[in-house]
Design an enzyme around this catalytic site. Structure first.
Site, mmCIF file in Angstrom:
data_model
loop_
_atom_site.group_PDB
_atom_site.id
_atom_site.type_symbol
_atom_site.label_atom_id
_atom_site.label_comp_id
_atom_site.label_asym_id
_atom_site.label_seq_id
_atom_site.Cartn_x
_atom_site.Cartn_y
_atom_site.Cartn_z
ATOM 1 N N GLN A 63 1.607 -16.598 96.336
ATOM 2 C CA GLN A 63 1.273 -16.742 97.762
ATOM 3 C C GLN A 63 0.483 -15.544 98.291
ATOM 4 O O GLN A 63 0.217 -15.457 99.481
ATOM 5 C CB GLN A 63 2.540 -16.980 98.592
ATOM 6 C CG GLN A 63 3.492 -15.812 98.696
ATOM 7 C CD GLN A 63 4.797 -16.210 99.378
ATOM 8 O OE1 GLN A 63 5.645 -16.870 98.788
ATOM 9 N NE2 GLN A 63 4.968 -15.827 100.629
ATOM 10 N N HIS B 299 15.202 -6.529 106.640
ATOM 11 C CA HIS B 299 15.371 -5.925 107.962
ATOM 12 C C HIS B 299 16.303 -6.859 108.721
ATOM 13 O O HIS B 299 16.771 -7.876 108.160
ATOM 14 C CB HIS B 299 14.015 -5.752 108.654
ATOM 15 C CG HIS B 299 13.174 -6.993 108.618
ATOM 16 N ND1 HIS B 299 13.478 -8.122 109.336
ATOM 17 C CD2 HIS B 299 12.060 -7.297 107.904
ATOM 18 C CE1 HIS B 299 12.588 -9.050 109.098
ATOM 19 N NE2 HIS B 299 11.711 -8.588 108.224
ATOM 20 N N HIS C 154 15.828 -10.698 108.409
ATOM 21 C CA HIS C 154 16.386 -11.381 107.226
ATOM 22 C C HIS C 154 17.898 -11.540 107.361
ATOM 23 O O HIS C 154 18.462 -12.570 107.013
ATOM 24 C CB HIS C 154 16.142 -10.564 105.960
ATOM 25 C CG HIS C 154 14.722 -10.452 105.554
ATOM 26 N ND1 HIS C 154 13.988 -9.302 105.703
ATOM 27 C CD2 HIS C 154 13.889 -11.362 104.988
ATOM 28 C CE1 HIS C 154 12.772 -9.495 105.234
ATOM 29 N NE2 HIS C 154 12.678 -10.729 104.802
HETATM 30 O O1 PAF Z 1 8.961 -16.003 104.048
HETATM 31 C C1 PAF Z 1 9.027 -15.521 102.895
HETATM 32 O O2 PAF Z 1 9.611 -14.460 102.664
HETATM 33 C C2 PAF Z 1 8.358 -16.262 101.742
HETATM 34 O O3 PAF Z 1 7.187 -16.873 102.154
HETATM 35 C C3 PAF Z 1 9.283 -17.252 101.046
HETATM 36 C C4 PAF Z 1 9.702 -18.379 101.955
HETATM 37 C C5 PAF Z 1 10.508 -16.529 100.508
HETATM 38 C C6 PAF Z 1 8.574 -17.886 99.843
HETATM 39 O O4 PAF Z 1 8.202 -16.916 98.900
#
Ligand code: PAF
Length: 283
Positions: free
Chosen positions: A61, A34, A37
């Site tokens: 994550q 979006h 980014h």
């Molecule tokens: O912010 C994100 O999109 C993610 O946490 C990252 C920094 C790409 C790590 O996977």
């Protein structure tokens, strides 16, 4: 622009650029771009000779029951956007490239990861710091850009880079908002129309708390109450946390001096939205 899922290819490319004296900027992402980014990529392009964007939905994550499977994947359009902005390469590794058989390392930053999203999503930041360390090792960037919307992530990555002497400049990019104030997020597309309407109250509540501060209020509890009160007529919103913290250490602040980060996590239906505002005395 080069698009590759090969670790060898991206690291050779970056090594070649560095050997030619070109600086390498890096924007790690999980895709589903979006405007938020794109602003990170713009900052990287403006401050480096070559820019690598990674797109990798990092399984480590996400906690059990989170949205790993349904996380939006839009690689083709993502690549078009960043090419138009002047990125030089997109790295789209598979999970077994990032975490090959035998991978046994976890990077863990203590303290700063304990509250806020760290408490709400156990293990999340270990996943973030581990994947960032791996990606930094592959790309070896001069600088990397992270959004301030994920303020705790930004602080944690800065801490890791400093503690481990990684020699990477971490650049913070301002939060980009929709016209009604909702912070842009790949997860906003999960929201129903009604949830989306109510979600705009998150930024309204933060701004009301900020106004109280500018009127002289220094008690954090009163600012937090103002935020919660703003959401009281929004039945689809549920506050997960509302905290006032030091923006560098993420430790709680009760009596505010001249600067505090108000950080919130709110469920809109089943979708978890985070946002924050840095509240500062005017000079
Ligand atoms: O912010 C994100 O999109 C993610 O946490 C990252 C920094 C790409 C790590 O996977």
């Amino acid at each position: 622009m080069i698009i590759t899922d090969s670790e060898e290819k991206i690291s050779e490319l970056c090594a070649r650029w560095r050997s030619e004296g070109l600086s390498v900027g890096f924007v790690p992402t999980m895709g589903a771009f979006h405007k938020g980014h794109l602003s990170l990529v713009e900052i990287a392009v403006a401050s480096s000779d070559r820019v690598v964007v990674s797109i990798f939905v990092n399984p480590s994550q996400f906690g059990p029951g989170e949205d790993l499977e349904k996380y939006p994947r839009t690689i083709e359009s993502d690549c078009k956007f960043v090419e138009e902005l002047g990125a030089s390469a997109v790295f789209t590794p598979r999970a077994d490239v990032v975490y090959p058989p035998g991978f046994s390392t976890s990077v863990s930053v203590a303290g700063i990861t304990e509250g806020l999203c760290g408490a709400a999503r156990p293990g999340h930041f270990n996943g973030v710091t581990t994947v960032c360390a791996v990606l930094f090792g592959i790309v070896k960037p001069d600088l990397a850009v992270f959004g301030m919307k994920d303020a705790q992530q930004l602080a944690v990555v800065k801490r890791m880079v400093s503690d481990l002497r990684m020699g990477i400049e971490i650049v913070a990019a301002p939060i980009i908002r929709e016209a009604d104030g909702l912070a842009m997020s790949s997860r906003n597309q999960y929201l129903s129309r009604e949830e989306r309407n109510q979600a705009s109250l998150i930024s309204t509540g933060m701004m009301k708390a900020e106004n109280l501060f500018h009127m002289g209020e220094r008690n954090s509890e009163i600012l937090r109450k103002e935020f919660v009160n703003t959401l009281k007529d929004a039945p689809l919103l549920r506050v997960q946390y509302i905290e006032t913290v030091n923006p560098e250490t993420m430790l709680g602040v009760e009596e505010i001096d001249d600067r505090v980060l108000l950080a919130v996590s709110v469920f809109a239906g089943k979708t978890r939205l985070i946002d924050n505002i840095l509240i500062e005395s005017e000079v």
